[in-house]
Each structure stands twice: as C-alpha cells, then as structure tokens.
Write an enzyme that holds these catalytic residues in place. Structure first.
Site, PDB file in Angstrom:
ATOM      1  N   MET A   1       0.839  -1.197   0.000  1.00 27.17           N
ATOM      2  CA  MET A   1       0.000   0.000   0.000  1.00 27.17           C
ATOM      3  C   MET A   1       0.882   1.257   0.000  1.00 27.17           C
ATOM      4  O   MET A   1       0.448   2.331   0.414  1.00 27.17           O
ATOM      5  CB  MET A   1      -0.942  -0.011   1.207  1.00 27.17           C
ATOM      6  N   GLY A   2       2.114   1.113  -0.436  1.00 25.75           N
ATOM      7  CA  GLY A   2       3.007   2.273  -0.532  1.00 25.75           C
ATOM      8  C   GLY A   2       3.574   2.676   0.811  1.00 25.75           C
ATOM      9  O   GLY A   2       3.612   1.873   1.747  1.00 25.75           O
TER      10      GLY A   2
ATOM     11  N   HIS B   1       9.188  -3.403   3.414  1.00 34.01           N
ATOM     12  CA  HIS B   1       8.787  -3.615   2.017  1.00 34.01           C
ATOM     13  C   HIS B   1      10.014  -3.914   1.152  1.00 34.01           C
ATOM     14  O   HIS B   1       9.969  -4.790   0.279  1.00 34.01           O
ATOM     15  CB  HIS B   1       8.109  -2.358   1.460  1.00 34.01           C
TER      16      HIS B   1
ATOM     17  N   GLN C   1     -10.294  -2.550   2.491  1.00 35.52           N
ATOM     18  CA  GLN C   1      -9.809  -3.241   3.689  1.00 35.52           C
ATOM     19  C   GLN C   1      -9.728  -2.337   4.911  1.00 35.52           C
ATOM     20  O   GLN C   1      -9.269  -2.763   5.959  1.00 35.52           O
ATOM     21  CB  GLN C   1      -8.460  -3.919   3.414  1.00 35.52           C
TER      22      GLN C   1
ATOM     23  N   SER D   1       6.539  -0.423  10.298  1.00 35.10           N
ATOM     24  CA  SER D   1       5.165  -0.340   9.799  1.00 35.10           C
ATOM     25  C   SER D   1       4.938   1.070   9.276  1.00 35.10           C
ATOM     26  O   SER D   1       5.467   2.038   9.837  1.00 35.10           O
ATOM     27  CB  SER D   1       4.173  -0.633  10.929  1.00 35.10           C
TER      28      SER D   1
HETATM   29  P1  PAJ Z   1       1.394  -3.054   3.487  1.00 32.88           P
HETATM   30  O1  PAJ Z   1       1.009  -2.800   4.886  1.00 32.88           O
HETATM   31  O2  PAJ Z   1       1.913  -1.925   2.644  1.00 32.88           O
HETATM   32  O3  PAJ Z   1       2.443  -4.216   3.469  1.00 32.88           O
HETATM   33  C1  PAJ Z   1       2.899  -4.762   2.250  1.00 32.88           C
HETATM   34  C2  PAJ Z   1       3.704  -6.001   2.554  1.00 32.88           C
HETATM   35  O4  PAJ Z   1       4.848  -5.629   3.332  1.00 32.88           O
HETATM   36  C3  PAJ Z   1       2.917  -7.014   3.402  1.00 32.88           C
HETATM   37  O5  PAJ Z   1       3.150  -8.318   2.894  1.00 32.88           O
HETATM   38  C4  PAJ Z   1       3.482  -6.832   4.780  1.00 32.88           C
HETATM   39  O6  PAJ Z   1       3.400  -7.985   5.589  1.00 32.88           O
HETATM   40  C5  PAJ Z   1       4.932  -6.485   4.457  1.00 32.88           C
HETATM   41  N1  PAJ Z   1       5.561  -5.798   5.588  1.00 32.88           N
HETATM   42  C6  PAJ Z   1       5.108  -4.717   6.256  1.00 32.88           C
HETATM   43  N2  PAJ Z   1       5.932  -4.398   7.276  1.00 32.88           N
HETATM   44  C7  PAJ Z   1       6.926  -5.316   7.269  1.00 32.88           C
HETATM   45  C8  PAJ Z   1       8.093  -5.553   8.076  1.00 32.88           C
HETATM   46  N3  PAJ Z   1       8.378  -4.778   9.117  1.00 32.88           N
HETATM   47  N4  PAJ Z   1       8.886  -6.593   7.773  1.00 32.88           N
HETATM   48  C9  PAJ Z   1       8.601  -7.402   6.712  1.00 32.88           C
HETATM   49  N5  PAJ Z   1       7.519  -7.239   5.897  1.00 32.88           N
HETATM   50  C10 PAJ Z   1       6.698  -6.215   6.183  1.00 32.88           C
HETATM   51  O7  PAJ Z   1      -0.160  -5.573   3.826  1.00 32.88           O
HETATM   52  C11 PAJ Z   1      -0.574  -4.757   3.033  1.00 32.88           C
HETATM   53  O8  PAJ Z   1       0.129  -3.631   2.669  1.00 32.88           O
HETATM   54  C12 PAJ Z   1      -1.912  -4.901   2.338  1.00 32.88           C
HETATM   55  O9  PAJ Z   1      -2.810  -5.554   3.191  1.00 32.88           O
HETATM   56  C13 PAJ Z   1      -1.830  -5.651   0.976  1.00 32.88           C
HETATM   57  C14 PAJ Z   1      -1.318  -7.084   1.150  1.00 32.88           C
HETATM   58  C15 PAJ Z   1      -0.921  -4.884   0.000  1.00 32.88           C
HETATM   59  C16 PAJ Z   1      -3.248  -5.725   0.346  1.00 32.88           C
HETATM   60  O10 PAJ Z   1      -3.792  -4.471   0.192  1.00 32.88           O
END
Ligand code: PAJ
Length: 306
Positions: free
Chosen positions: A32-33, A39, A63, A190
């Site tokens: 989600m950018g 990411h 969502q 996050s």
């Molecule tokens: P988002 O919160 O942007 O996260 C995108 C991906 O990055 C997810 O698979 C999430 O588990 C991973 N991610 C986030 N923080 C992380 C961290 N600290 N360490 C490793 N991976 C991390 O999750 C979403 O978006 C949405 O729900 C999405 C799957 C894109 C659907 O809209």
C-alpha cells in the site's frame, strides 16, 4: 531498465504476459506504498528469486473499516517510485481506485471471503478487513498471472489468509513468506509508525519485549498457552501508553489458540495493541530462532535493522 509505472490492469497484465512468454519468471510484491525497509526486504527477495519484479502500490479502500485510518494513511508515491527504481523493481503497478473498483464508493458485487484463518484476532477486531484484503489480493493475482508473490510475516494472519486464498482458488501463485524487519529496539517496521508521538514510539517497543519475554518463558519450559499469553499481557501492562487488544499463543497454521505448547516450533505468538491513535500488531515464533555464535553461545536471530 528503468522502472515502468503502469496504472491499468490491462497494461500490467500484457507486460507480465510478455515477460513470461519470453521465458522470464515474475515476482509480485503487493503493497500500500509508504515504502520502508520491511517492504524493501520483500522486493530484495523477489529480485533475488525472479527475473522480473513488479511492485503494486494501492491503498485499498475495501480493507479499511475506520475512515480515520484511511484518511491518515501515509501516501508517498514519488518517494516510493524512487525506492522501487533504486532497489531494482522493473514494474510498478499503481492503479487509481476507479481502475480496481469501477463501482466505488459502492463495493464490488463479487465478494471474496476466506473463512477459518481470517475469523479470530485481526478478523474479530477489524470486521471486513480480511474480506477487503482477500478481494484485492485475488484481483492483483489475477492481473499479475502466474508468479511468486512476496508477503511479510509481520502480518502473520494476512499471510495465512493469502495462502488459503491461493490454495482454495487454485491460483497460479506461489506465496512466499518473508521475515519481519525491525528497528533497533525491536519495533516492527510499519507504515503506521510515523503517526506515533516520540513517547508513543518509545512505548511501542513493548510489543517486541512482550514477545521476547514469552519466547524466554517457552525456552524456560512454560507450556500452558494461557500462561504464555499472560507473560505478554504482564509485559504490556508495564507500559501505560499501550492498550493491549489481544495476546495469544496459537497454532501457526490454523491460528487457533493452543492449550499446550507441546511442539513449540508449530506455535506462533500473536500480539495487538493500540498506542495513542495507532493500532500495532506483531508476532513471533514461540521458540526464539537461535543459532550458535562464534563463541558457542546461542544468539537471537530476529532480524533487525539500525
Ligand atoms: P502493506 O502494509 O503496505 O504491506 C505490504 C507487505 O509488506 C505485506 O506483505 C506486509 O506484511 C509487508 N511488511 C510490512 N511491514 C513489514 C516488516 N516490518 N517486515 C517485513 N515485511 C513487512 O499488507 C498490506 O500492505 C496490504 O494488506 C496488501 C497485502 C498490500 C493488500 O492491500
């Protein structure tokens, strides 16, 4: 090759179909950018394992239950495109809402619901959240076509929901789970962390301390699921700025709470809390992943940055 930014499903599908026709494998990183090192770790893994890497950037309105949450969700597309280019993505799929949901603000007529693993924990605290995730991920998988798709263990329940979705609908996607990237004090990266005040940011590290304390209790021989969860509750209770939502020891596949941690390697610790106006989640295996250091002592193996 520079990064190609696409806004339509048709363009994205055509480009990735072309790559596969030329014999290249595709890696998809849905996001989600507001890209951060978490990411980027998914992107790096996809880069290492696939010939062509596509990152999707879409703040999925379906969502979000809380209008305040989506209103405050950070949007940093220009920065994200620079990150994607620097880290070697080939394609960024960044569709407008109308491309993904032509009927918006009316929800799409087709609902995607994954039962079972989506129901407890985040599913209970955020009604409709995983339906929204399942809907958009099904759509992204359909647009991307046969590929490997990279998801973070940070969102452990989401990973379970996506695995179930892909298996139940026989989607031609191999779902790959990747370890959580953490700050130096253990806080999982996050996109929502930027909304924490400095005091809240400091307090938020208690989630990681709670998980570590619970892991230590399991290593020390504690086997009651309830008691392990209580270790996490007790740790969080020491931090007045943090309001616990849930803490549990669950089966790593079904996400059902366990009475006994009889096989710690199949148990996951889940935790969720609200800090200020921000809801944070984290998780870890019940047994800390350790390896022997050069000095023969076990060292903690949770991945951290900084
Ligand atoms: P988002 O919160 O942007 O996260 C995108 C991906 O990055 C997810 O698979 C999430 O588990 C991973 N991610 C986030 N923080 C992380 C961290 N600290 N360490 C490793 N991976 C991390 O999750 C979403 O978006 C949405 O729900 C999405 C799957 C894109 C659907 O809209």
């Amino acid at each position: 090759m520079g990064v190609e930014v696409l806004e339509t499903a048709a363009h994205c599908r055509a480009l990735l179909d072309g790559e596969r026709a030329a014999g290249r494998t595709v890696g998809l990183v849905p996001t989600m950018g507001a890209l951060h090192a978490g990411h980027v770790s998914l992107l790096a893994r996809a880069r290492a394992e696939c010939d062509v890497v596509a990152v999707s950037i879409f703040v999925n309105p379906l969502q979000f239950g809380d209008p305040e949450d989506i209103a405050h969700y950070p949007r940093t597309l220009e920065h994200d495109l620079v990150v994607c280019a620097e880290k070697g993505a080939d394609v960024v799929f960044a569709p407008p809402v109308a491309e993904m949901y032509p009927s918006w603000p009316e929800a799409p007529a087709t609902a995607v619901t994954v039962g079972g693993v989506s129901e407890a924990w985040e599913g209970a605290s955020r009604p409709g959240h995983f339906d929204g995730v399942a809907n958009v991920v099904a759509k992204l998988f359909s647009i991307a076509g046969p590929c490997r798709a990279y998801f973070g263990e940070k969102d452990f329940q989401q990973l379970a929901v996506v695995r179930r979705l892909a298996a139940d609908l026989v989607l031609p996607v191999e779902v790959v789970g990747c370890p959580t990237v953490r700050e130096a004090d253990g806080l999982a990266l996050s996109s929502r962390n930027v909304r924490l005040s400095p005091e809240e940011r400091r307090a938020a590290a208690v989630l990681f301390r709670a998980l570590s304390a619970a892991q230590a209790s399991v290593t020390g021989g504690l086997r009651s699921g309830c008691a392990v969860a209580q270790v996490m509750r007790d740790a969080v209770a020491l931090e007045p700025l943090v309001r616990l939502d849930y803490a549990a020891a669950v089966d790593a596949e079904s996400l059902a709470e366990v009475d006994e941690v009889s096989d710690p390697s199949s148990v996951r610790l889940l935790i969720a809390a609200v800090v200020g106006r921000v809801r944070l989640i984290d998780n870890a295996p019940a047994l800390a992943e350790t390896e022997l250091s050069e000095h023969g002592r076990p060292v903690r193996h949770l991945e951290r940055i900084g």
